[in-house]
Design an enzyme around this catalytic site. Structure first.
Site, PDB file in Angstrom:
ATOM      1  N   ARG A  23       4.647  -7.012   2.814  1.00  0.00           N
ATOM      2  CA  ARG A  23       4.627  -8.057   1.785  1.00  0.00           C
ATOM      3  C   ARG A  23       4.521  -7.501   0.374  1.00  0.00           C
ATOM      4  O   ARG A  23       4.934  -8.132  -0.589  1.00  0.00           O
ATOM      5  CB  ARG A  23       3.454  -9.009   2.075  1.00  0.00           C
ATOM      6  N   LYS A  24       3.889  -6.347   0.222  1.00  0.00           N
ATOM      7  CA  LYS A  24       3.696  -5.729  -1.097  1.00  0.00           C
ATOM      8  C   LYS A  24       3.057  -6.709  -2.082  1.00  0.00           C
ATOM      9  O   LYS A  24       3.591  -7.000  -3.159  1.00  0.00           O
ATOM     10  CB  LYS A  24       5.002  -5.188  -1.657  1.00  0.00           C
ATOM     11  N   PHE A  25       1.881  -7.189  -1.737  1.00  0.00           N
ATOM     12  CA  PHE A  25       1.154  -8.080  -2.635  1.00  0.00           C
ATOM     13  C   PHE A  25       0.917  -7.399  -3.970  1.00  0.00           C
ATOM     14  O   PHE A  25       0.626  -6.198  -4.032  1.00  0.00           O
ATOM     15  CB  PHE A  25      -0.195  -8.471  -2.012  1.00  0.00           C
TER      16      PHE A  25
END
Length: 492
Positions: free
Chosen positions: A322-324
Site C-alpha cells: 500500500r505504501k502508506f
C-alpha cells in the site's frame, strides 16, 4: 623509588620478583598465563563492575546493541586492573618486543600496569599533537628500529589501532603485534555456564556482532602484500527468527527456513481472478505474496476468503504493497477502513516515513493488536529515487525504535548502509529482480537474485514480470526460488 613501590604494592609478589629481570633482555616473560579459574573470575568481575552490560543500548552509530562494553571503569578497581595486565602479558609470552604503547585512552592504564609489573619500557601516543614544545606525537625514551607492542582494550574495526601504528612508524618504531583484551569477533562460541547471562541474551549478542561487522583496510607494511579481510557470514534465517521482536517477522523467517525460499511474487495483474490463480500456481515456491489491491477489477469478502485459504494451503504471507504516506489519523482510517479493509486480511503492509514517525504510531495502533507487521521504505528500485542517504538512515533508526511492529524494510542495498543493515531480526525485501540485470523504459532498475542477496545483503527477492509474464509462472517461480536460495546459502 617510593612512588613506584607504592604502585607496585598491589601487583603481587610474582610481579615484584620480575623487577630483578635483566633489563637488556626484552623478550616477554615466560611465566604461565592466568589459569582458567582466574580468567573466569576476571570475566565475572568485569560483569560485576558493569564493564560489560546487557540490555538495549544506542551506539554512536545509531544502532541498538544488546551489549555495551565500557572498560574505562577498570581504572577504579586496582585488583581487576592487575588481573587484566597479567592476562594480557601472558598472551604475549612468546612475542619479542622492546617497548610498549597503549592506545589512548582506555588502554593507557593497562599498558602502564604491564610496564610497571614486568619492568618493560613504554611510550605514549598523543591523540592531539601540541603546536608548541617538542610537538611530538610519541612521547618517551626510545630508539629507531625498536619493536613496539601495541596494547588495546577493545577492538571492533581496528581503526584506533591503525591510528596508533602510523605515528609509531613515523617515529621509526617497528610494529608487528597487538595484544587486545576484548576482540568483537564474528559470532562467538560457547554458552555461558555461570548463569549471569541468559541464553537468549547471549544469542542476541552473537547475532548482533555477526550482523554488524566493520572491516577497516590497513596500510600494508613494506614488502608485505595486503590481505583482504574475510567477508562476514550471514546468520541463518532460523537463527534470526529467534531475534525478531515482531512476531510476524519471526514467522516470516521461520517460513523461509522451513520452505527453503526467499522469493516473493508481485501479483501485478489486472483482475482478482488472475491474482487468485497466480497465488495458487506460485504458492508452493514463495514466502510472501505481494498485492496491489487497488489495481484489481473487483474486491469483496469472498476474494479475501479465497486468498487467505490459499495462503494457508501453501504456507505464505500476504503483503499488501500500500505504501502508506499520510499523517497518523489518516492512515488509521486507510488501514482499517474503506472498501479494502487492509488490516483485516494483509499480514504485511508498508509505509513511507516522509510524514514522520506518527505514521508508524497510527499503523501500529491498528495492526499490532492483529499480529501484523510493517515494512518501512528505506530505498526504492526506481531510477532517480530520493529515498537514500540521510532519509535511509532516519528510516533505519525509526525501525529500531519500533521493532515491535516494524518487521523490516523495503531496500535495495542494505550492505552499503553506513551503519550496517540494522538488527538481525529485521528483514530486507528488495523489488526489481530478474534473472538478468537491466531496466525498463519507465525507470525500473533490475538486479539478479545473486546480486540482491549475496552482494547487496537483502533477504527476500520480489519478482513481478519475470514470473507473471512467463508462459509457465509456476516453473518460473521455481527457477527464481532456486536462484534466490542458492545466493543465500552461498553467504552462510
Amino acid at each position: 623509588m617510593g612512588p613506584v613501590n607504592a604502585v607496585l604494592g598491589f601487583l603481587g609478589k610474582p610481579f615484584r620478583a620480575l623487577q630483578q629481570r635483566d633489563v637488556g633482555a626484552r623478550a616477554a616473560s615466560s611465566r604461565a598465563p592466568l589459569t582458567e579459574a582466574e580468567v573466569e573470575d576476571l570475566v565475572l568481575k568485569l560483569n560485576e563492575i558493569e564493564a560489560v552490560k546487557f540490555g538495549a543500548f544506542k551506539l554512536k552509530s545509531g544502532l541498538i546493541s544488546p551489549v555495551y562494553i565500557d572498560l574505562r571503569v577498570i581504572v577504579s578497581y586496582p585488583e581487576i586492573l592487575e588481573q587484566v595486565s597479567r592476562m594480557m602479558w601472558g598472551c604475549v609470552s612468546a612475542v619479542k618486543f622492546d617497548i610498549m604503547c597503549g592506545v589512548p585512552y582506555t588502554a593507557l592504564p593497562i599498558s602502564t600496569c604491564m610496564s610497571l609489573g614486568f619492568n618493560m619500557p613504554m611510550v605514549m601516543r598523543r591523540k592531539e599533537v601540541k603546536d608548541y614544545g617538542t610537538k611530538k606525537a610519541i612521547e618517551g625514551a626510545y630508539q629507531r628500529g625498536q619493536t613496539c607492542l601495541i596494547v588495546e582494550d577493545l577492538v571492533t574495526s581496528g581503526a584506533s589501532v591503525m591510528e596508533t601504528v602510523e605515528p609509531l612508524h613515523e617515529a621509526g618504531l617497528v610494529v608487528t603485534d597487538v595484544v587486545v583484551l576484548i576482540d568483537r569477533e564474528q559470532g562467538g562460541g560457547g554458552t555461558p555456564e555461570h548463569g549471569l547471562v541468559q541464553p537468549e541474551t547471549a544469542a542476541s549478542v552473537h547475532a548482533f556482532i555477526a550482523a554488524n561487522q566493520t572491516n577497516v583496510a590497513a596500510a600494508p607494511a613494506a614488502a608485505v602484500a595486503p590481505v583482504a579481510a574475510p567477508k562476514a557470514k550471514r546468520l541463518p534465517y532460523e537463527e534470526r527468527a529467534k531475534l525478531a521482536a515482531n512476531p510476524l517477522g519471526a514467522r516470516c523467517l521461520q517460513i523461509m527456513a522451513r520452505k527453503q525460499t526467499n522469493l516473493s511474487v508481485a501479483a501485478d495483474v489486472d483482475t482478482a481472478e488472475e491474482m487468485l490463480a497466480l497465488a495458487d500456481q506460485v504458492g508452493p515456491h514463495i514466502v510472501v505474496f505481494k498485492t496491489h489491491v487497488d489495481i484489481f477489477d473487483k474486491w469483496d469478502a469472498s476474494i479475501v476468503s479465497r486468498l487467505q485459504e490459499l495462503a494457508t494451503k501453501h504456507d505464505f504471507l500476504i503483503f499488501e504493497d500500500r505504501k502508506f504516506a499520510d499523517i497518523g489519523n489518516t492512515v488509521v482510517s486507510q488501514y482499517k477502513g474503506g472498501i479494502y479493509k487492509i488490516a483485516e486480511w494483509s499480514d504485511i503492509t508498508n509505509a513511507h516515513l516522509v510524514p514522520g514517525p506518527g505514521i508508524i504510531d497510527g499503523l501500529k495502533s491498528v495492526g499490532l493488536p492483529l499480529g501484523r507487521g510493517c515494512l518501512l521504505l528505506a530505498e526504492m528500485s526506481s531510477k532517480g529515487t530520493l529515498a537514500k542517504g540521510e532519509y535511509t538512515q532516519a528510516v533505519a533508526e525509526a525501525a529500531a525504535a519500533n521493532a515491535d511492529f516494524v518487521m523490516g524494510f523495503m531496500s535495495t542495498n542494505p550492505a552499503a548502509w553506513p551503519h550496517g543493515p540494522g538488527a538481525p531480526g529485521l528483514i530486507h525485501m528488495t523489488p526489481g529482480v530478474q534473472l538478468s540485470s537491466g531496466g525498463d523504459a519507465l525507470g525500473q532498475q533490475y538486479n539478479t537474485p545473486h546480486d540482491v542477496i549475496a552482494v547487496r545483503g537483502s533477504d527476500v527477492i520480489i519478482v513481478g514480470r519475470g514470473i507473471i509474464k512467463a508462459a509457465d509462472p509456476a516453473a518460473a517461480a521455481k527457477e527464481y526460488r532456486q536462484a534466490g536460495w542458492e545466493a543465500y546459502t552461498s553467504t552462510l
